[in-house]
Design a protein around this motif. Structure first.
Motif, PDB file in Angstrom:
ATOM      1  N   ARG A  28      25.176  31.133 -17.688  1.00 34.94           N
ATOM      2  CA  ARG A  28      24.755  30.737 -19.933  1.00 34.94           C
ATOM      3  C   ARG A  28      26.083  31.269 -20.521  1.00 34.94           C
ATOM      4  O   ARG A  28      25.969  32.165 -21.283  1.00 34.94           O
ATOM      5  CB  ARG A  28      23.985  32.222 -19.882  1.00 34.94           C
ATOM      6  CG  ARG A  28      22.293  32.273 -19.147  1.00 34.94           C
ATOM      7  CD  ARG A  28      21.854  33.275 -19.328  1.00 34.94           C
ATOM      8  NE  ARG A  28      20.107  33.586 -19.511  1.00 34.94           N
ATOM      9  CZ  ARG A  28      19.072  33.813 -18.712  1.00 34.94           C
ATOM     10  NH1 ARG A  28      19.488  34.808 -18.023  1.00 34.94           N
ATOM     11  NH2 ARG A  28      17.798  34.041 -18.726  1.00 34.94           N
ATOM     12  N   GLU A  29      26.585  30.898 -19.986  1.00 33.10           N
ATOM     13  CA  GLU A  29      28.611  31.340 -20.447  1.00 33.10           C
ATOM     14  C   GLU A  29      28.729  30.772 -21.441  1.00 33.10           C
ATOM     15  O   GLU A  29      27.931  29.774 -21.933  1.00 33.10           O
ATOM     16  CB  GLU A  29      29.667  30.713 -19.589  1.00 33.10           C
ATOM     17  CG  GLU A  29      30.004  31.765 -18.324  1.00 33.10           C
ATOM     18  CD  GLU A  29      29.077  30.652 -17.107  1.00 33.10           C
ATOM     19  OE1 GLU A  29      28.905  29.592 -17.335  1.00 33.10           O
ATOM     20  OE2 GLU A  29      28.846  31.741 -16.737  1.00 33.10           O
ATOM     21  N   GLY A 114       9.442  34.431 -27.516  1.00 29.48           N
ATOM     22  CA  GLY A 114       9.897  33.022 -27.820  1.00 29.48           C
ATOM     23  C   GLY A 114      10.440  32.256 -26.655  1.00 29.48           C
ATOM     24  O   GLY A 114      10.761  31.404 -26.883  1.00 29.48           O
ATOM     25  N   PHE A 115      10.404  33.158 -25.410  1.00 28.43           N
ATOM     26  CA  PHE A 115      11.433  32.409 -23.961  1.00 28.43           C
ATOM     27  C   PHE A 115      10.196  30.739 -23.961  1.00 28.43           C
ATOM     28  O   PHE A 115      10.768  29.879 -24.016  1.00 28.43           O
ATOM     29  CB  PHE A 115      10.598  33.445 -22.855  1.00 28.43           C
ATOM     30  CG  PHE A 115      10.752  32.555 -21.250  1.00 28.43           C
ATOM     31  CD1 PHE A 115      12.474  31.795 -21.041  1.00 28.43           C
ATOM     32  CD2 PHE A 115      10.510  32.177 -20.594  1.00 28.43           C
ATOM     33  CE1 PHE A 115      12.864  31.186 -19.852  1.00 28.43           C
ATOM     34  CE2 PHE A 115      10.732  31.636 -19.523  1.00 28.43           C
ATOM     35  CZ  PHE A 115      11.837  31.715 -18.731  1.00 28.43           C
ATOM     36  N   TYR A 116       8.452  30.839 -24.506  1.00 31.53           N
ATOM     37  CA  TYR A 116       8.388  29.819 -24.199  1.00 31.53           C
ATOM     38  C   TYR A 116       7.626  29.101 -25.908  1.00 31.53           C
ATOM     39  O   TYR A 116       7.336  28.064 -25.380  1.00 31.53           O
ATOM     40  CB  TYR A 116       7.067  29.495 -23.048  1.00 31.53           C
ATOM     41  CG  TYR A 116       6.365  30.726 -23.256  1.00 31.53           C
ATOM     42  CD1 TYR A 116       5.326  30.690 -23.739  1.00 31.53           C
ATOM     43  CD2 TYR A 116       6.042  32.168 -23.290  1.00 31.53           C
ATOM     44  CE1 TYR A 116       4.109  31.424 -24.639  1.00 31.53           C
ATOM     45  CE2 TYR A 116       5.169  33.323 -23.131  1.00 31.53           C
ATOM     46  CZ  TYR A 116       4.040  32.822 -23.467  1.00 31.53           C
ATOM     47  OH  TYR A 116       2.938  34.006 -23.761  1.00 31.53           O
ATOM     48  N   ALA A 117       7.606  30.007 -26.231  1.00 30.68           N
ATOM     49  CA  ALA A 117       6.573  30.111 -27.577  1.00 30.68           C
ATOM     50  C   ALA A 117       7.503  29.331 -28.918  1.00 30.68           C
ATOM     51  O   ALA A 117       6.779  28.998 -29.595  1.00 30.68           O
ATOM     52  CB  ALA A 117       6.008  31.576 -27.986  1.00 30.68           C
ATOM     53  N   ASP A 118       8.990  29.901 -28.486  1.00 34.60           N
ATOM     54  CA  ASP A 118       9.939  29.414 -29.728  1.00 34.60           C
ATOM     55  C   ASP A 118      10.344  28.502 -29.341  1.00 34.60           C
ATOM     56  O   ASP A 118      11.907  28.289 -28.598  1.00 34.60           O
ATOM     57  CB  ASP A 118      10.239  31.218 -29.719  1.00 34.60           C
ATOM     58  CG  ASP A 118      11.774  30.604 -31.450  1.00 34.60           C
ATOM     59  OD1 ASP A 118      11.717  29.768 -31.419  1.00 34.60           O
ATOM     60  OD2 ASP A 118      11.866  31.897 -31.576  1.00 34.60           O
ATOM     61  N   GLU A 123      14.526  29.403 -24.131  1.00 34.17           N
ATOM     62  CA  GLU A 123      15.014  28.683 -23.288  1.00 34.17           C
ATOM     63  C   GLU A 123      14.561  27.991 -22.602  1.00 34.17           C
ATOM     64  O   GLU A 123      15.165  26.426 -22.625  1.00 34.17           O
ATOM     65  CB  GLU A 123      15.840  30.017 -21.982  1.00 34.17           C
ATOM     66  CG  GLU A 123      16.501  30.959 -23.091  1.00 34.17           C
ATOM     67  CD  GLU A 123      17.659  31.688 -21.386  1.00 34.17           C
ATOM     68  OE1 GLU A 123      16.659  31.804 -20.967  1.00 34.17           O
ATOM     69  OE2 GLU A 123      18.269  32.240 -21.330  1.00 34.17           O
ATOM     70  N   LEU A 124      13.439  28.166 -22.345  1.00 33.12           N
ATOM     71  CA  LEU A 124      12.150  26.960 -21.747  1.00 33.12           C
ATOM     72  C   LEU A 124      12.316  25.715 -22.821  1.00 33.12           C
ATOM     73  O   LEU A 124      12.397  24.187 -22.387  1.00 33.12           O
ATOM     74  CB  LEU A 124      10.571  27.139 -21.638  1.00 33.12           C
ATOM     75  CG  LEU A 124      10.728  28.319 -20.995  1.00 33.12           C
ATOM     76  CD1 LEU A 124       9.217  28.115 -20.252  1.00 33.12           C
ATOM     77  CD2 LEU A 124      11.105  27.667 -19.207  1.00 33.12           C
ATOM     78  N   TRP A 125      12.195  25.854 -23.662  1.00 39.55           N
ATOM     79  CA  TRP A 125      12.718  24.799 -25.234  1.00 39.55           C
ATOM     80  C   TRP A 125      14.334  24.614 -24.702  1.00 39.55           C
ATOM     81  O   TRP A 125      14.542  22.919 -24.964  1.00 39.55           O
ATOM     82  CB  TRP A 125      12.395  25.337 -26.158  1.00 39.55           C
ATOM     83  CG  TRP A 125      11.131  25.521 -26.459  1.00 39.55           C
ATOM     84  CD1 TRP A 125      10.015  26.246 -26.371  1.00 39.55           C
ATOM     85  CD2 TRP A 125       9.683  23.943 -26.584  1.00 39.55           C
ATOM     86  NE1 TRP A 125       9.217  26.344 -26.439  1.00 39.55           N
ATOM     87  CE2 TRP A 125       8.569  25.139 -26.964  1.00 39.55           C
ATOM     88  CE3 TRP A 125       9.908  22.700 -27.675  1.00 39.55           C
ATOM     89  CZ2 TRP A 125       7.094  24.283 -27.216  1.00 39.55           C
ATOM     90  CZ3 TRP A 125       8.728  22.401 -27.177  1.00 39.55           C
ATOM     91  CH2 TRP A 125       7.387  23.222 -27.466  1.00 39.55           C
TER      92      TRP A 125
END
Ligand code: GLY
Ligand code: MN
Ligand code: MN
Length: 446
Positions: A28-29, A114-118, A123-125
């Motif tokens: 994640r740099e 938000g990981f999956y909903a934002d 990050e998943l998006w």
């Protein structure tokens, strides 16, 4: 759910619990360009010297909406990048006394809804995102969550609403430091390679791909070796070459006609080149095309010779314009004397060269445009300035003042120069500027 609507995942506890766990940590740099943070620290020190005791607020900006929830590519505000070295969207920097606090949207990771909903920050998006602590370490400044941004401090100069601070920054940005010069060299070198890549595709373009094929070729090159083109690439064949900003690029590439290419790679550090060459598409200039190009070359050489520290910024403009006006007069194309054309109440030659002869270059293709007249056109050249010299002649196909054999011919030569302690260095000198040199370069690269 019984009514047939799809379930909202965040409202399903079992799902929320399940997706929150079972993840390793990806890399994640922040991925800063080496030297960017150190250069930004130097820029903040210069700003503090120019505006002692003042606080400046500058925003990174947001990608413009393309349609509905779809955005254009994000490109960071140039002043924001110059002061922070950070290219993150929707960030705000509060800068003063050489220090900065950068407010960034916090990442949305496993465990956050938000990981999956934002779609903007999850990050998943959008992929792995550095933590604020990682950003802080990389940038060398304090980094806080954007929701904690309290608004501009009392008395702060906000770039969005203060023309004064935009002007101060533009004038500071005129003198490039060593790191910036290195980035601009990179931009120009990659651009020269991009020109070679485009020339190699001219046969395919003439066979049917047209101007778009060449524009796409350069843009793909720029995207691969930098961020992308630093401005909309101009590819003008034949009667399109005289149109200064021919970015429609929807025409064919015509055999026997000139092909004007105005293109620049923007580096990952957001510095752009701005280079133009005009090639004969079929490999050899016709006598009329050569006649036009030769005059542009003479104007270009006259302009280049004027780039040196201590000279007025407008010296290269006047030198090139004088050559153009004399040449046009010799061809019988001026309705007045050379002196009258060159006078402030004449300017008849500008019918065929409506734009200026050059501009500052840097993070923006037309860099430092918010400067005062005194600091730009009215100033003298100084070491560390990077600028373009770009005379041309543009004879439109429908211009009745032009003899038929010259109609539809457009030619420009544009180089990028660094003003040095005792003169200038042509950063784009790897590309020839004379007609024969261009013919040979064409042969080597097609
Ligand atoms: N490509 C824009 C310019 O030459 O200024
Ligand atoms: Mn230019
Ligand atoms: Mn250009």
């Amino acid at each position: 759910m019984s009514d047939g609507r799809l379930p909202r995942l965040s409202e399903i506890p079992a799902f929320a619990e399940y997706i929150a766990q079972g993840w390793d940590s990806p890399a994640r740099e922040p991925g800063l360009v080496p030297g960017a943070a150190e250069a930004a620290a130097g820029h903040r020190a210069r700003l503090a010297a120019a505006l002692p005791g003042r606080t400046v607020v500058v925003a990174a900006g947001r990608a413009p909406v393309r349609s509905n929830d779809t955005a254009y590519d994000f490109r960071v505000d140039s002043d924001f990048y110059w002061l922070t070295g950070c290219a993150a969207e929707n960030a705000v920097a509060v800068v003063g006394d050489g220090a900065a606090t950068v407010y960034l949207p916090p990442p949305a990771r496993p465990g956050d809804t938000g990981f999956y909903a934002d779609a903007a920050y999850g990050e998943l998006w959008v992929g792995p995102s550095p933590s604020l602590a990682e950003w802080s370490a990389a940038l060398g400044v304090e980094v806080l969550p954007l929701p904690d941004y309290p608004g501009p401090p009392d008395g702060a100069l906000v770039t969005g609403s203060s023309q004064q601070v935009r002007q101060v920054l533009a004038e500071l940005r005129m003198i490039k430091d060593e790191w910036e010069v290195g980035q601009l060299r990179e931009a120009v070198d990659r651009t020269v390679e991009g020109f070679a890549a485009v020339l190699a595709e001219v046969p395919a373009a003439m066979a049917g791909g047209g101007e778009r094929w060449l524009q796409g070729t350069f843009d793909r090159y720029a995207r691969t070796y930098g961020n992308g083109p630093g401005y909309a690439s101009i590819v003008g064949s034949g009667p399109h070459a005289p149109t200064l900003h021919w970015v429609r690029c929807d025409g064919p590439v015509l055999e026997g006609e000139l092909l004007l290419l105005d293109m620049g790679v923007e580096t990952r550090s957001h510095y752009t080149a701005d280079v133009t060459r005009t090639f004969p598409a079929s490999g050899a200039f016709s006598p009329a095309q050569r006649q036009v190009h030769d005059l542009v070359e003479r104007a270009h050489r006259a302009g280049l010779a004027q780039v040196a520290p201590g000279r007025p910024f407008t010296a290269f403009h006047h030198a090139a314009m004088e050559v153009i006006a004399r040449g046009l007069h010799d061809w019988g194309l001026l309705p007045v004397s050379v002196d009258e054309a060159l006078s402030e109440t004449g300017q008849h030659h500008r019918r065929y060269l409506i734009c200026g002869i050059g501009h500052h270059l840097g993070l923006d293709v037309h860099d430092c445009a918010q400067s005062s007249h005194e600091a730009y056109q009215g100033a003298r050249m100084a070491p560390g300035m990077v600028l373009t010299v770009e005379p041309g002649l543009y004879f439109h196909a429908h211009d009745r003042t032009v003899p038929p054999e010259l109609r539809g011919i457009g030619a420009r030569i544009e180089d990028d120069l660094l003003v040095t302690a005792d003169g200038a260095e042509i950063l784009s000198a790897a590309l020839p500027i004379d007609a024969s040199g261009l013919e040979n370069w064409n042969k080597e690269n097609v």
